[in-house]
Design a protein around this motif. Structure first.
Motif, short mmCIF file in Angstrom:
data_model
loop_
_atom_site.label_atom_id
_atom_site.label_comp_id
_atom_site.label_asym_id
_atom_site.label_seq_id
_atom_site.Cartn_x
_atom_site.Cartn_y
_atom_site.Cartn_z
N GLY A 167 -11.50 -12.92 -62.74
CA GLY A 167 -12.59 -11.95 -62.69
C GLY A 167 -12.38 -10.90 -61.62
N VAL A 169 -9.43 -8.39 -59.34
CA VAL A 169 -8.12 -7.77 -59.49
C VAL A 169 -7.14 -8.39 -58.49
N GLN A 171 -3.58 -7.67 -56.85
CA GLN A 171 -2.67 -6.53 -56.71
C GLN A 171 -1.28 -6.85 -57.25
N HIS A 212 -5.85 -8.46 -68.18
CA HIS A 212 -5.96 -7.00 -68.26
C HIS A 212 -5.05 -6.36 -67.22
N THR A 213 -4.45 -5.25 -67.63
CA THR A 213 -3.66 -4.50 -66.67
C THR A 213 -4.52 -3.36 -66.13
N ILE A 214 -4.64 -3.29 -64.79
CA ILE A 214 -5.29 -2.13 -64.18
C ILE A 214 -4.15 -1.27 -63.66
N ARG A 215 -3.81 -0.28 -64.46
CA ARG A 215 -2.61 0.52 -64.20
C ARG A 215 -2.60 1.09 -62.78
N GLY A 216 -1.49 0.90 -62.10
CA GLY A 216 -1.34 1.44 -60.75
C GLY A 216 -1.94 0.54 -59.68
N VAL A 217 -2.65 -0.52 -60.10
CA VAL A 217 -3.31 -1.37 -59.11
C VAL A 217 -2.89 -2.82 -59.23
N LEU A 220 -5.77 -8.65 -63.87
CA LEU A 220 -7.00 -9.41 -63.75
C LEU A 220 -7.16 -10.27 -65.00
N ARG A 222 -9.83 -12.46 -67.27
CA ARG A 222 -11.27 -12.68 -67.43
C ARG A 222 -11.56 -13.18 -68.84
#
Ligand SMILES: Nc1ncnc2c1ncn2[C@@H]1O[C@H](COP(=O)(O)OP(=O)(O)O)[C@@H](O)[C@H]1O
Ligand SMILES: [Mg+2]
Lengths: 226, 452
Positions: A167, A169, A171, A212-217, A220, A222
């Motif tokens: 849940g 992010v 890094q 999930h990919t949080i692009r550039g970060v 995560l 969930r």
């Protein structure tokens, strides 16, 4: 049974806190001033101190500092009404272990308390879960819907780091570090490749959680929306 | 004092030079007036002295004739015509024996008398003179000295020449000495003022208890220093009031909200509790924003504050991404892969960027991606795929409490006001434009604060 000290001057809030904590199987004592707090602390040992920063007899960070100056290791959770830019940093630098800004969800308080009460080693061996995916940290074994999964060592360690913080992010750098720990040979896209495989695997076996990919970060994991 | 003399030292030295000049002129004028007040007495004395000098150097030769051996110094008075002096030596009949100009030069037509003081007989009063008897060897002679009075500066010429030659040169080293001493004296006297200025330099809104030291400050400067200290005390008081207000307000608002929240958590009716919790959430958000606005009133960036914009953006995204995913919106961080350092306060910048990203997530359409782009020159852009901002609203949206749709109770219209204030504190700029493909781009430009 863990014994807690609630140092809070608002009669109503303190009453509700003690009530809720008792229901959650804690024993909680309550004082309203720093003077009283010093008094009870000199006579009793507590597992966690819940401390409101604004007390009638002054700024409670004074108490916090003096406890730390006397090498008192009792974990301290700050409840602060001043969740302002300046004060946030101040509480932690004064030696608090964690803080919650008012108003807070009682569930969040319980979660923080449990985290503070947990001994460092206790983390190991507790099964973690998100959706129908569970992860046995002792056996380092993942299950989907109770069925054991065959995963590579890399996939296991990436899943573990993600599921420990489900849940939230993680890094990309932290995931990379995890992989470097396994072998010296990590190509620049090793993380992407590993995540891609893991994601595909979870989807194929009908997992109700997704990476999930949080692009550039970072990444995560969930539970999927219903 | 004009702008050429900014430093106290140059002012003192230039004033002193002027003072020396004035003093010199005053001395000369005074001498002139003094001498002018008794011209006759003085002239008489002066001319007699000249006559005595001539008598001194007169000798009788073996053949009985007279000879004058004037040393060069007195001779100059007659030769140069300085002061219009002339002399004549005559016998009892008035026959000229020796003369400064020509042997025929005859001053007193009726023969010498004397000792006597005379003026030229005509109305033009062109000269004055004395006639003095003297015994040179065996001869009785009269020495006559005249001075042309029509030549200006007659007396003073003599006096000034004398003064400058005998005493005047002394003034040069004295003046130089005084000026050099000035330099060191002024430097020494002003040292405490320099110290006070250095203390003033250290004043920072976070360290408002600093006061300038009045120790050793010259009494003339003391009122200024005290006035500055009084001003600082008032500013400190104001800041404290504001900060205490913010802290008190926070406590008084958040504690009851906590109580409310706890009571809701204890409710048996789960459905009602859920709705009420959402209400408390909204109220808490508004309270937080109000307190942030109040706190930002007194906020400043300390000189040593530095922030990596990339890192701040990354942390904002970490915070908001889970919420965005639940609302079926995505977020991505793009732009510089390297840190972008600016002079700035991390918590404040976090707040500003968080508000921009929260808005973007709120307004972007479902299943779209909010892009946070960090540009290496110190610009953060937040791009969404929402309705965008019309030209008419571009300025309005940054005002406090401005909202496009007042029927929505979520948000008080303070988010962008906070962004604007943080930007102002950082001396940056915040602008909004529409993307060609639709949606808004908010650009937080901190390129002025870029470090390195
Ligand atoms: N990304 C955006 N796209 C379109 N409109 C926006 C965006 N961000 C802000 N606005 C407009 O600006 C107004 C003010 O925003 P803000 O100050 O954050 O207040 P709030 O979010 O509480 O309404 C919003 O009500 C909205 O109309
Ligand atoms: Mg907003």
């Amino acid at each position: 049974m863990a014994r807690l000290l609630v140092i809070e001057d608002s009669e109503e809030l303190a009453g509700l806190l003690v009530e809720g904590l008792t229901r959650a199987d804690f024993v909680a004592d309550r004082v309203a001033t720093m003077a009283d707090a010093r008094d009870v602390l000199s006579r009793n040992q507590y597992s966690v101190i819940i401390l409101d920063l604004g007390l009638p007899d002054g700024d409670a960070s004074v108490l916090l500092r003096s406890l730390r100056a006397h090498d008192d290791p009792t974990p301290i959770l700050i409840l602060t009404a001043r969740g302002t830019i300046r004060d946030r940093v101040e509480g932690l630098s004064a030696g608090a272990d964690d803080y919650l800004v008012k108003p807070f969800a009682f569930e969040a308080l319980l979660a923080r308390l449990r985290a503070l009460l947990r001994r460092p080693g206790e983390f190991l061996g507790k099964p973690l879960s998100v959706g129908n995916v569970t992860f046995d940290t002792a056996a380092r074994q993942a299950f989907v819907g109770g069925v054991p999964q065959v995963l590579s060592a890399r996939e296991i360690s990436v899943l573990e780091i993600l599921i420990r913080r489900s849940g939230r992010v993680v890094q990309k750098g932290a995931v990379e570090d995890q992989l470097y720990g396994l072998s010296g040979d990590v190509r620049s896209n090793a993380v992407e490749v590993c995540i891609h495989r893991l994601r595909k695997h979870l989807a194929d076996v009908g997992a109700t959680a997704n990476i999930h990919t949080i692009r550039g970060v970072g990444y995560l994991i969930r539970e999927n929306e219903a | 004092m004009n702008s050429h003399f900014k430093s106290i030292l140059t002012r003192i030295i230039s004033l002193q030079v002027v003072a020396f000049g004035v003093a010199l002129i005053a001395v000369l004028v005074a001498a002139h007036l003094l001498l002018g007040s008794g011209p006759v007495r003085f002239e008489n004395g002066s001319l007699r002295a000249h006559a005595a000098t001539i008598a001194n150097y007169l000798t009788q030769q073996a053949d009985g004739s007279l000879r004058l051996d004037l040393p060069s110094d007195p001779r100059r008075y007659y030769a140069s015509g300085l002061g219009g002096l002339a002399y004549a030596v005559t016998d009892a009949d008035g026959n000229v024996l020796l003369s400064s100009h020509s042997n025929q030069y005859r001053i007193l037509k009726n023969g010498p008398r004397g000792p006597v003081y005379f003026q030229s007989p005509n109305k033009r009063k062109s000269y004055i003179g004395v006639s003095i008897p003297a015994q040179i060897g065996s001869r009785q002679v009269w020495i006559q000295i005249t001075r042309n009075v029509r030549r200006p500066g007659l007396v003073t010429d003599d006096v000034i020449i004398h003064f400058l030659r005998r005493v005047g040169w002394l003034a040069v080293p004295i003046i130089l000495f005084v000026l050099i001493t000035d330099f060191f004296v002024v430097r020494r006297v002003l040292r405490p003022v320099v110290v006070a200025s250095e203390q003033a330099q250290a004043i920072d809104p976070r360290r408002l208890d600093v006061r300038l030291s009045t120790q050793d400050i010259p009494r003339e400067v003391q009122p200024l220093v005290e006035a500055v200290n009084d001003g600082l005390a008032r500013v400190e008081h104001g800041f404290r009031m504001q900060r205490n207000f913010t802290a008190d307000a926070a406590h008084e608002l958040r504690t009851p909200l906590s109580v409310l929240r706890m009571r809701i958590d204890n409710l048996a009716d789960r459905e009602a509790a859920k709705a009420l919790r959402a209400d408390v959430e909204v109220m808490s958000h508004v309270v937080n924003q109000l307190l942030e606005v109040a706190e930002l009133e007194t906020a400043v960036v300390a000189v040593e504050d530095t922030a990596d914009l990339r890192r701040v953006c990354s942390e904002v995204i970490e915070l908001i991404a889970p919420v965005a995913l639940s609302e079926e919106r995505d977020i991505a961080l793009t732009g510089s892969p390297e840190p972008v350092w600016v002079r700035g306060n991390v918590p404040m910048l976090f707040q500003a960027i968080r508000n921009l990203v929260e808005n973007a997530v709120k307004y972007t359409r479902k299943d779209s991606t909010v892009e946070v782009r960090v540009e290496p020159q110190g610009i953060v852009r937040v791009l969404d795929e929402g309705p965008g901002v019309s030209d008419a609203e571009r300025e309005l949206i940054f005002q406090r409490f401005w909202r496009r749709d007042h029927t929505r109770t979520v948000g008080a219209g303070l988010g962008l006001a906070i962004v604007a204030r943080v930007t102002e504190v950082h001396q940056g700029s915040i602008t909004v434009e529409n993307r060609p493909t639709g949606g808004a781009v908010f650009s937080l430009d901190l390129s002025n604060a870029l470090v390195g």
